[in-house]
Each structure stands twice: as C-alpha cells, then as structure tokens.
Design a protein around this motif. Sequence first.
Motif, PDB file in Angstrom:
ATOM      1  N   CYS A 374       0.846  -1.196   0.000  1.00  0.00           N
ATOM      2  CA  CYS A 374       0.000   0.000   0.000  1.00  0.00           C
ATOM      3  C   CYS A 374       0.883   1.248   0.000  1.00  0.00           C
ATOM      4  CB  CYS A 374      -0.915   0.005   1.224  1.00  0.00           C
ATOM      5  SG  CYS A 374      -1.838   1.553   1.355  1.00  0.00           S
ATOM      6  N   LYS A 376       0.002   4.287   0.344  1.00  0.00           N
ATOM      7  CA  LYS A 376      -0.426   5.242   1.383  1.00  0.00           C
ATOM      8  C   LYS A 376       0.148   4.836   2.747  1.00  0.00           C
ATOM      9  CE  LYS A 376      -3.509   7.988  -0.711  1.00  0.00           C
ATOM     10  NZ  LYS A 376      -3.537   9.448  -0.627  1.00  0.00           N
ATOM     11  N   CYS A 377       0.037   3.557   3.053  1.00  0.00           N
ATOM     12  CA  CYS A 377       0.631   3.068   4.301  1.00  0.00           C
ATOM     13  C   CYS A 377       2.153   3.064   4.184  1.00  0.00           C
ATOM     14  CB  CYS A 377       0.158   1.651   4.620  1.00  0.00           C
ATOM     15  SG  CYS A 377      -1.567   1.512   5.113  1.00  0.00           S
ATOM     16  N   CYS A 386      -5.657  -2.190   6.590  1.00  0.00           N
ATOM     17  CA  CYS A 386      -5.410  -1.063   5.693  1.00  0.00           C
ATOM     18  C   CYS A 386      -6.730  -0.535   5.141  1.00  0.00           C
ATOM     19  CB  CYS A 386      -4.490  -1.515   4.561  1.00  0.00           C
ATOM     20  SG  CYS A 386      -4.386  -0.384   3.178  1.00  0.00           S
ATOM     21  N   GLY A 387      -6.921   0.769   5.243  1.00  0.00           N
ATOM     22  CA  GLY A 387      -8.156   1.383   4.759  1.00  0.00           C
ATOM     23  C   GLY A 387      -8.022   2.002   3.379  1.00  0.00           C
TER      24      GLY A 387
HETATM   25 ZN   LIG Z   1      -2.933   1.442   3.388  1.00  0.00          ZN
END
Ligand SMILES: [Zn+2]
Length: 457
Positions: A374, A376-377, A386-387
Amino acid sequence: MVASLRRSRRWRAQYRVSRSGPRHAAHEGFETVPHPGSVTAVDNSLSPHGGRLIERIATAQEIRAKWPRGLRALPHLDVRDQLAYECVNIAYGFFSPLTGFMGHADVDAVVRHMTLASGYIWSMPIVLDLSQAAVDRLGVKPGDALLLTYQQQPLAVLEVEEIYAYDKTFLAQQIYGTTDPAHPGVARTAAYADRFLAGPLTLVNPPRINPPFDRFWLTPRQMRQAFAQRDWAAVAAFQTRNVPHSGHEWMMKGAWLAASADGVLVNAVIGAKKLGDYIDEAIVLAHERLREDGFFRQDVHMTSTLLWDMRYAGPKEAVFHALVRKNLGCTHHMFGRDHAGVGSYYDTYAAHRIFDNLPDLGIKSVLTLEWWYCPKCAGVAYEGLCGHQEHKQDLSGTLIRSIIQGGIEPAPLTLRAEVLQVVRACAATYGFGSPFVTEQYLRERAPVLSMPAMDAP
Ligand SMILES: [Zn+2]
C-alpha cells in the motif's frame, strides 16, 4: 444466507486462531457425510495423528529374518517419483497413522466421510495404482510381498493385503469437488491405473536426499527433536511452493504473533513441477535467506521440505497439510487466501471454512486474509487493517514474476533484494538460466532423491 453471513463475518476477521472442540465431519460442496459413529470414537487431537508416530524402516537383520530368500527373489515393481515420495512419507510417519497404501475401506471412508475407516480425519487418498495387466504379469495376490524399486534399487516392501478397483470419477468428484479434466488433481486421478494395491509398507533402503535439499529434509522424529532443541513449544507451519515475497513474509510474521508461537516452520512442497513453476532449489534457498539475513531471527524460523506432489484439492488439501504438519510436531498451521487452490474451482476462503466442521485436529488453524503493498501506508499492509483498498497493489505471482524476469524494478518492500539475489543465483546454478521450470529443467535437473546401491539380499 448462513453462508454469506459467515463469509462477511470472516471478511472482517483479523488473524483468527481456530477454537477447538469436536464437531461432526461435514463440508459444504463435497457432499461429505459424517462417518457413522466412529469419528466421535477416536481422539483426533492426539499428536502425532492417531497417537503414535509410524516408523517402518527395516534393518538389514530384520530384512534377512523377514525375507530369508532375499529381496531380489520377490516380484518387483519400479515406481514413479510420486509413489517413491509417498513410500518415504509413509515409512517415516509423515502420514501417521497410515502404515501403508490405503485399502478399499479407507479410501471409501476418505472419499465419503473425510475420515479413515477407523474414524480419524483424513482427506486425501494415498493409493498405489497398477494396471490389471501389470498385476497379472507380476503374479501378485493378497498375501504376497512385493518389492517396490526406485531408480532400479530396492526401496520398500509392500505386503499386499488387497487388490481392488475404485470408481475414479466418484473419487475425483468427492475429493476435488469437480470432474473437470482440466483440474490437475482430477487429471491425475483419471490417469491412475485401474487397480489399487494396498497393505503395510516397510522401507528397506532409505534414499539419500541430495543437496541442496538434504539440510532441509527432516523426518517427523528429527523435526520434533529439532523443535525440542530450539525450545519451541508452539510452532506455526507455513505451506509453500513459492519464492517468498513480502506478503508471504508478513503472513508468517502475523501468524507468529497471532499464535504466540515460538517458531515458524516453512515447509516447502517438493514434487512434480509444471512449466513455469519456481524451481524447487530457489524456493527453499530463498526462504532460508530470510532467516540468514535476519528478517526472521535465527531462533524463530526454520525452512524444511515435504516430498509431495501437489493435488490442488483446495480445502481438502488444507486439511491434509494440517495433518502432515501436525505429524511434524507443529501446533498451528497458516491458511491464507485460496490455499492449495487452482483456477477458480474453490472459493477464496473455502480452506478456512472447512475447519469449522471438523473435530479438534490437535493443530490450530491460523486463518489470514491478504497482504498487499500500500503506497499510502508506505509498506506492506494487511487487508484487515489497511483502509486504502483502492490504492492497494496486489503482490501477485504475475507481478513478482515480472520483477524476477527483470521486466520491472521491485517497489520497496515488494520483493526483498536479498531474495531476488538468491533467486537469480539459483537460476544460474540449478535452473539452466531460469528460476522457473523449463523443459530442460524437467529433463536434466538433479534428482531430489538418490537410491544407494543395495547388494543382494
Ligand atoms: Zn494502506
């Protein structure tokens, strides 16, 4: 309704370690019906499975006493790789409580009830197939001893108790949930010869495991000793036939945490290969590299092998994997998405649900969702946490293959540089230039097992 509710609850579940407690054996989709009575009459939680580690290896003295006219005087049959591997597994107790190739009652119970005739849970038929013509040529009948040879050397003696036929289409439907000949397990079943030979088996000439696999192959007894030496009380098994990408690494780390395990055992399946599979050498050496380079501490991680031709039976193979790793002494087994699946024959989490309806198997399932990369993460992320699902980058086999083949540079944390390095080295050393199975690899690779020359007896 019930199934979809259960699925949605599982979807949100984090790493879930199975509860225990006897239930009846049944499973959606396979028409497996509870064995009448006996499944509740045995304790499936005993470890090794059945309560006793099977070991059937004869000494030279025992061979002379039992077959005084000599092994070479017995009718003999040279077996293919798969059967040789299964002889080894039976003799050393990987398949405890099996003492030999299965007879009709066991196969029928496995097929109909997912148990042995005794009531112990068992999900895969272990059979020795032979054509009627070969039976006639050998002249074997129940009561005879048959010498099984491999690479022209004695391997094991089968004390034939039964020669029988079984409906292969019914077997395939029940084990694989399909009779589609495109399914590799169904195709394998269809290719079996028409008679099955059953009876107890004794190894008479233990094979040598060749490098680089020798240091990764331990018998169940040796594996249990290795766990004891490491002071590992709780061990979580990881089934693999892949070079580890970061998703695999984090799956193992998550399971180690979820199970409060002392150790992670990577148990790589070494057996029949298809074109394009990873070569066996790259799989074991890449996993070992994760420990060597400290991505797992030296005292929490171990790489090992299982000689087994994958059947791709999805949930039923998951149960089989759990039982074999229980025999190795593991207390937990990880199951991710589409465990032992192929194509779209099985629901993504069928191998999770099958354990809901089984009694306590004496090995707990650690059920995991997916790990992905991810941005973003800024790291490897877990589906249950994870969103940013819309940003996820699947750690798919295709992506990893294109990295390995040099087409794209690995994103950080997708595939470790150290793993990539060992994969490329294995390609050069073992793979005729490729880390993936080629025709040349199939033809010319060094054998996994070698049979020591055995003078008469
Ligand atoms: Zn994430």
